[in-house]
Scaffold this active site. Sequence first.
Site, short mmCIF file in Angstrom:
data_model
loop_
_atom_site.label_atom_id
_atom_site.label_comp_id
_atom_site.label_asym_id
_atom_site.label_seq_id
_atom_site.Cartn_x
_atom_site.Cartn_y
_atom_site.Cartn_z
N ASP A 41 61.27 17.98 19.37
CA ASP A 41 60.89 16.72 18.74
C ASP A 41 62.10 15.82 18.51
O ASP A 41 61.97 14.61 18.45
CB ASP A 41 60.15 16.98 17.44
CG ASP A 41 58.77 17.55 17.73
OD1 ASP A 41 58.68 18.77 17.99
OD2 ASP A 41 57.80 16.78 17.77
N ARG B 285 55.26 9.55 11.46
CA ARG B 285 55.80 10.92 11.44
C ARG B 285 57.32 10.82 11.56
O ARG B 285 57.84 10.10 12.41
CB ARG B 285 55.23 11.77 12.59
CG ARG B 285 53.70 11.94 12.45
CD ARG B 285 53.18 13.06 13.31
NE ARG B 285 53.59 14.35 12.78
CZ ARG B 285 53.50 15.50 13.48
NH1 ARG B 285 53.04 15.49 14.72
NH2 ARG B 285 53.88 16.64 12.94
#
Lengths: 310, 310
Positions: A211, A76
């Site tokens: 994030d 990711r």
Amino acid sequence: MTPVRWRDGTLEILDQRRLPAEEMWLACTTWQEVAGAIRTLAVRGAPAIGIAAAYGMALAKGGERDDAAAGLRAARPTAVNLSWAVERALASPDPLREATAIAAEEAARCDAIAAAGASLIPSGARAMTICHTGALATGGAGTALGVLGEAHARGRLAEVVACETRPLLQGARLTMWECMRRGIPARLIVDGAAGQAMRRGEVDLVIAGADRIAANGDTANKVGTYGLAVLARHHGLPFYIAAPSSTVDRATGDGGAIPIEERDPDEVLRIGAPAGARASNPAFDVTPAELISAWVTERGVHRSAADLVR
Amino acid sequence: MTPVRWRDGTLEILDQRRLPAEEMWLACTTWQEVAGAIRTLAVRGAPAIGIAAAYGMALAKGGERDDAAAGLRAARPTAVNLSWAVERALASPDPLREATAIAAEEAARCDAIAAAGASLIPSGARAMTICHTGALATGGAGTALGVLGEAHARGRLAEVVACETRPLLQGARLTMWECMRRGIPARLIVDGAAGQAMRRGEVDLVIAGADRIAANGDTANKVGTYGLAVLARHHGLPFYIAAPSSTVDRATGDGGAIPIEERDPDEVLRIGAPAGARASNPAFDVTPAELISAWVTERGVHRSAADLVR
């Protein structure tokens, strides 16, 4: 409530895609299986995928370690914790010990974030949040949800207003589930109802996880976070980010340089759209630093990006 | 593509809850069945529920007419077209003829709205919209989607960016379906992705329909509309409302007096939340007049509320 556990050479990952309907553990014995679990969101949440990836490095055989590092990092692109944890495990002579250390450190960071952030929550507050930032996302008490849990434990929190967080419904599935298990009063809304809830005076503040935080404070988080920040500003409400310092990426100057993962359009399309419809599905967005009232890390409350990256 | 049709004393209603998966028609022979179809959203869209309710009045026997008027008006509280159409049918000696006239007038209004609104759409525009405001919502060319269809026919529209519109996904199910059938390029996003799409410069304007417009211009529409208006203002984008003048309620002074329908929380909860979770589910929100660049009605483009209600 832990997202991963190590048992006899196997990394067991709680499959969060199946929650809350069922509690199923995936047994991973190769780094590729761990990368697959991260890519498909069986494990998600920036700190938790860092921890899982570090354990993934511990599953790589000697000659595979560089490939494993590259493969896990690529699983990711947005959360910087992933590459940060992989680098640490790669640099260590004992990746398993390093993974265990990272997991313990992240849990300790969560506790410190919760303690620092709870001071921001006024008595009787109703706090809006997005996505899921609790134990399953962090391996500890959580980031934004950890702050709210601590505020609740101190008797200060009246209600969590959870945005459901389409397309994957982490708010509906995981935040509601974790709040109910922890006894935190929580109410679910569709993402589109956030503006009206603020306008009606049903919300006192917004707090979200992260994030990746760029050096100037611009913050990438679950898609929809930016809209909440704009709405909070419009209504004069504070907007907070809670994240461990492992989420701060000093090498990325500003939010424009943060890679935003574009996921399979089918995640958006599959619950109603006609066959053949087009969709875009960015998993994250970037909230500019000027819309963020403060960042909470394990080091305390930072009212400016300069203080955050110091 | 018509939401209702009258055949031999029966009102046939296309069940929009089942679209796009299947095209099923409900045959209503009593006003109660029509009220049920409106309440359960088998037929929805402010102009379309007005038309359906007027036909519902035509199904009421002589002695039931007052009960039918009250029952149909109460089926949904927010859209003013419903009570407006019921009043007209109630006051008429021939409710069926009145219903037919209302349907024809609303279709003509749609054409005029489309023509007037298309002038607002710059060449190459990418237009964001919410919910569904096309043929199935109006019995004509549509309101906001009618404007976009006309702009497309004139070669000016590059793309519709459709917000999926949780909880009932009218954007995903109906706007995408209607755009695909009419050959209008369209792309679906989750509601939370609207802010980022604007920030990335992927959107040139926002246009939405309306369920009720107060005398001061405050506009109730599908929940999520208000958030788009705040985001549009933040990004310097125009935000338009397209609606027939039957949507303007001069008897309601401002948006605070518009009743907002609170629907069953299960509509929000059923796709993922844990059993026993709490949710709120307001179906509409109110956008204050000051965030609206212009209202488009069959009478033209109104840049001020004073001009709109004149």
